[in-house]
Design a protein around this motif. Structure first.
Motif, mmCIF file in Angstrom:
data_model
loop_
_atom_site.group_PDB
_atom_site.id
_atom_site.type_symbol
_atom_site.label_atom_id
_atom_site.label_comp_id
_atom_site.label_asym_id
_atom_site.label_seq_id
_atom_site.Cartn_x
_atom_site.Cartn_y
_atom_site.Cartn_z
ATOM 1 N N TYR A 1 97.399 -27.862 -27.024
ATOM 2 C CA TYR A 1 98.493 -27.311 -27.820
ATOM 3 C C TYR A 1 99.452 -28.406 -28.293
ATOM 4 N N ALA B 1 93.046 -22.739 -30.846
ATOM 5 C CA ALA B 1 93.247 -23.665 -29.722
ATOM 6 C C ALA B 1 92.177 -23.442 -28.657
ATOM 7 N N ILE C 1 97.875 -30.189 -31.192
ATOM 8 C CA ILE C 1 97.898 -29.348 -32.396
ATOM 9 C C ILE C 1 99.271 -29.413 -33.046
#
Length: 88
Positions: free
Chosen positions: A57, A37, A60
């Motif tokens: 995040y 990340a 993701i």
């Protein structure tokens, strides 16, 4: 990961295609190695795309849930991500 196909599929399924989402998918589509990340956030900054860490995040997690990313552990204490279709 083919950026055009992924974006088209997500759009067809009714997901919004934000600038951050488009950019993150684009980065993963050309990445030749797994990215953490933190590394992904740095790549976005290099492209002069202002995205906070929370958004990185969140995207993701979204790409994991939709089946486009795999989570892998390359370094102790750091999770990296790669497209499911990345060939080693």
């Amino acid at each position: 990961m083919n950026q055009v196909l992924v974006l088209s599929y997500l759009k067809d399924k009714g997901y919004k295609i934000t600038n951050a989402r488009r950019s993150i998918i684009g980065i993963f589509s050309i990445a030749d190695k797994p990215l953490s990340a933190r590394e992904l956030h740095k790549e976005l900054e290099k492209l002069d795309i202002s995205v906070n860490k929370t958004t990185v995040y969140r995207e993701i997690v979204f790409l994991l849930k939709t089946g486009y990313l795999n989570e892998i552990n390359l370094k102790p204490g750091e999770i990296s991500y790669e497209p499911k279709d990345l060939i080693h």
